[in-house]
Design an enzyme around this catalytic site. Structure first.
Site, PDB file in Angstrom:
ATOM      1  N   PHE A  17       0.856  -1.190   0.000  1.00 54.36           N
ATOM      2  CA  PHE A  17       0.000   0.000   0.000  1.00 54.36           C
ATOM      3  C   PHE A  17       0.893   1.242   0.000  1.00 54.36           C
ATOM      4  O   PHE A  17       1.894   1.283   0.719  1.00 54.36           O
ATOM      5  CB  PHE A  17      -0.892  -0.016   1.232  1.00 54.36           C
ATOM      6  CG  PHE A  17      -1.938   1.059   1.273  1.00 54.36           C
ATOM      7  CD1 PHE A  17      -3.173   0.864   0.670  1.00 54.36           C
ATOM      8  CD2 PHE A  17      -1.687   2.267   1.908  1.00 54.36           C
ATOM      9  CE1 PHE A  17      -4.149   1.848   0.705  1.00 54.36           C
ATOM     10  CE2 PHE A  17      -2.649   3.257   1.946  1.00 54.36           C
ATOM     11  CZ  PHE A  17      -3.880   3.052   1.342  1.00 54.36           C
ATOM     12  N   HIS A  46       0.749  -5.025   7.168  1.00 50.51           N
ATOM     13  CA  HIS A  46      -0.224  -5.156   6.087  1.00 50.51           C
ATOM     14  C   HIS A  46       0.472  -5.447   4.750  1.00 50.51           C
ATOM     15  O   HIS A  46       0.015  -5.020   3.691  1.00 50.51           O
ATOM     16  CB  HIS A  46      -1.088  -3.893   6.007  1.00 50.51           C
ATOM     17  CG  HIS A  46      -1.841  -3.656   7.276  1.00 50.51           C
ATOM     18  ND1 HIS A  46      -3.139  -4.083   7.467  1.00 50.51           N
ATOM     19  CD2 HIS A  46      -1.455  -3.084   8.439  1.00 50.51           C
ATOM     20  CE1 HIS A  46      -3.524  -3.771   8.686  1.00 50.51           C
ATOM     21  NE2 HIS A  46      -2.519  -3.164   9.296  1.00 50.51           N
ATOM     22  N   HIS A  50      -2.887 -10.366   3.707  1.00 49.80           N
ATOM     23  CA  HIS A  50      -2.861 -10.067   5.132  1.00 49.80           C
ATOM     24  C   HIS A  50      -4.266  -9.839   5.685  1.00 49.80           C
ATOM     25  O   HIS A  50      -5.240  -9.751   4.936  1.00 49.80           O
ATOM     26  CB  HIS A  50      -2.002  -8.828   5.395  1.00 49.80           C
ATOM     27  CG  HIS A  50      -2.578  -7.564   4.845  1.00 49.80           C
ATOM     28  ND1 HIS A  50      -2.339  -7.158   3.554  1.00 49.80           N
ATOM     29  CD2 HIS A  50      -3.402  -6.628   5.384  1.00 49.80           C
ATOM     30  CE1 HIS A  50      -2.987  -6.010   3.334  1.00 49.80           C
ATOM     31  NE2 HIS A  50      -3.648  -5.685   4.424  1.00 49.80           N
ATOM     32  N   ASP A  52      -6.622  -7.387   8.280  1.00 39.24           N
ATOM     33  CA  ASP A  52      -6.804  -6.163   9.052  1.00 39.24           C
ATOM     34  C   ASP A  52      -7.592  -6.484  10.312  1.00 39.24           C
ATOM     35  O   ASP A  52      -8.714  -7.001  10.236  1.00 39.24           O
ATOM     36  CB  ASP A  52      -7.622  -5.135   8.271  1.00 39.24           C
ATOM     37  CG  ASP A  52      -6.907  -4.563   7.066  1.00 39.24           C
ATOM     38  OD1 ASP A  52      -5.735  -4.907   6.847  1.00 39.24           O
ATOM     39  OD2 ASP A  52      -7.538  -3.772   6.343  1.00 39.24           O
ATOM     40  N   HIS A  56      -6.865  -1.577  13.313  1.00 42.79           N
ATOM     41  CA  HIS A  56      -6.236  -0.931  12.152  1.00 42.79           C
ATOM     42  C   HIS A  56      -6.780   0.472  11.942  1.00 42.79           C
ATOM     43  O   HIS A  56      -6.033   1.386  11.578  1.00 42.79           O
ATOM     44  CB  HIS A  56      -6.478  -1.806  10.922  1.00 42.79           C
ATOM     45  CG  HIS A  56      -5.912  -1.278   9.645  1.00 42.79           C
ATOM     46  ND1 HIS A  56      -4.647  -0.727   9.545  1.00 42.79           N
ATOM     47  CD2 HIS A  56      -6.441  -1.219   8.385  1.00 42.79           C
ATOM     48  CE1 HIS A  56      -4.421  -0.359   8.293  1.00 42.79           C
ATOM     49  NE2 HIS A  56      -5.493  -0.636   7.577  1.00 42.79           N
ATOM     50  N   HIS A 168     -14.065  -0.038   5.344  1.00 39.28           N
ATOM     51  CA  HIS A 168     -13.284  -0.358   6.545  1.00 39.28           C
ATOM     52  C   HIS A 168     -13.995   0.127   7.806  1.00 39.28           C
ATOM     53  O   HIS A 168     -14.090  -0.607   8.799  1.00 39.28           O
ATOM     54  CB  HIS A 168     -11.900   0.306   6.475  1.00 39.28           C
ATOM     55  CG  HIS A 168     -10.878  -0.429   5.683  1.00 39.28           C
ATOM     56  ND1 HIS A 168     -10.838  -0.402   4.309  1.00 39.28           N
ATOM     57  CD2 HIS A 168      -9.831  -1.204   6.072  1.00 39.28           C
ATOM     58  CE1 HIS A 168      -9.810  -1.112   3.876  1.00 39.28           C
ATOM     59  NE2 HIS A 168      -9.184  -1.617   4.929  1.00 39.28           N
ATOM     60  N   GLU A 180      -6.999  -8.880   2.659  1.00 40.33           N
ATOM     61  CA  GLU A 180      -6.671  -8.116   1.458  1.00 40.33           C
ATOM     62  C   GLU A 180      -5.552  -8.807   0.683  1.00 40.33           C
ATOM     63  O   GLU A 180      -4.767  -9.576   1.238  1.00 40.33           O
ATOM     64  CB  GLU A 180      -6.252  -6.691   1.838  1.00 40.33           C
ATOM     65  CG  GLU A 180      -7.399  -5.916   2.487  1.00 40.33           C
ATOM     66  CD  GLU A 180      -6.984  -4.571   3.030  1.00 40.33           C
ATOM     67  OE1 GLU A 180      -7.825  -3.650   3.014  1.00 40.33           O
ATOM     68  OE2 GLU A 180      -5.824  -4.427   3.498  1.00 40.33           O
TER      69      GLU A 180
END
Length: 217
Positions: A17, A46, A50, A52, A56, A168, A180
């Protein structure tokens, strides 16, 4: 038993990310010089495929080690959204029929096949899920969901992007968890697959890489 690996390999320089820690794998000792081999890993919580945890984005939310492992091994539903465009928003109407008769405790994984772009700039322009989907999943008793993209929300791009995370906020804010960067969901071709996606027991942290697999038992 059939096993399909839903995880990207973790390797030096892999896509993350924007702004997250880079991934590096460095040889620390070798068999030839030290009698044993050890590799030093540098990565964020992350990185790669992975999970969350609520913490997070939720202050005071559950951390990855506080979650029940029983939630991460069980029946799942793979929802196919064929050929979405870059930065499309997938709404409830697009997936409603495939989510009929959900049972509490089912995991739901959204297959867009965007994972084929992993490692490229185009991967960042992935489609997103409307937050209304999060609410319908929660109402049905779903607490684990996943995507084969970088994010169920849009990944920010450009200086005028708001960076908001409505999916989220709704899902993690209600105690759910999000997987994700899944991949190979198209290989899950049998009915009633079982998901196994176990995080590392990282005390007090906000997420963890996982080795996610789909099982035909």
């Amino acid at each position: 038993m059939r096993v399909v690996d839903l995880s990207h390999p973790v390797e030096t320089g892999m896509q993350v990310f924007p702004g997250d820690p880079s991934v590096s794998c460095r040889v620390a000792t070798t068999v030839e010089q030290d009698g044993f081999e050890v590799t030093e890993l540098h990565l964020g919580t992350h990185s790669g495929t992975h999970m969350d945890a609520p913490s997070h984005i939720v202050a005071g939310g559950a951390t990855i080690d506080e979650l029940s492992l029983g939630d991460f091994v069980g029946p799942c539903r793979v929802v196919h959204v064929p050929d979405p465009g870059a930065r499309d928003v997938i709404g409830w109407g697009d997936v409603r029929e495939q989510l009929a008769d959900l049972r509490p405790g089912d995991a739901v994984l959204f297959r867009t096949d965007w994972s084929r772009h992993f490692g490229t700039a185009h991967y960042l322009a992935h489609p997103a899920l409307h937050a209304e989907i999060a609410q319908h999943l929660l109402t049905a008793g779903v607490r684990v969901m996943g995507v084969d993209t970088l994010n169920p929300d849009h990944t920010p791009h450009g200086e005028h992007d708001s960076g908001e995370l409505p999916f989220h906020e709704r899902f993690l804010g209600s105690g759910g968890v999000i997987l994700e960067n899944l991949t190979n969901l198209g290989d899950v071709t049998w009915p009633d697959p079982v998901l196994c996606a176990l995080p590392l027991k990282l005390r007090g942290l906000d997420g963890s890489p996982v080795r996610a697999v789909a099982l035909q038992l």
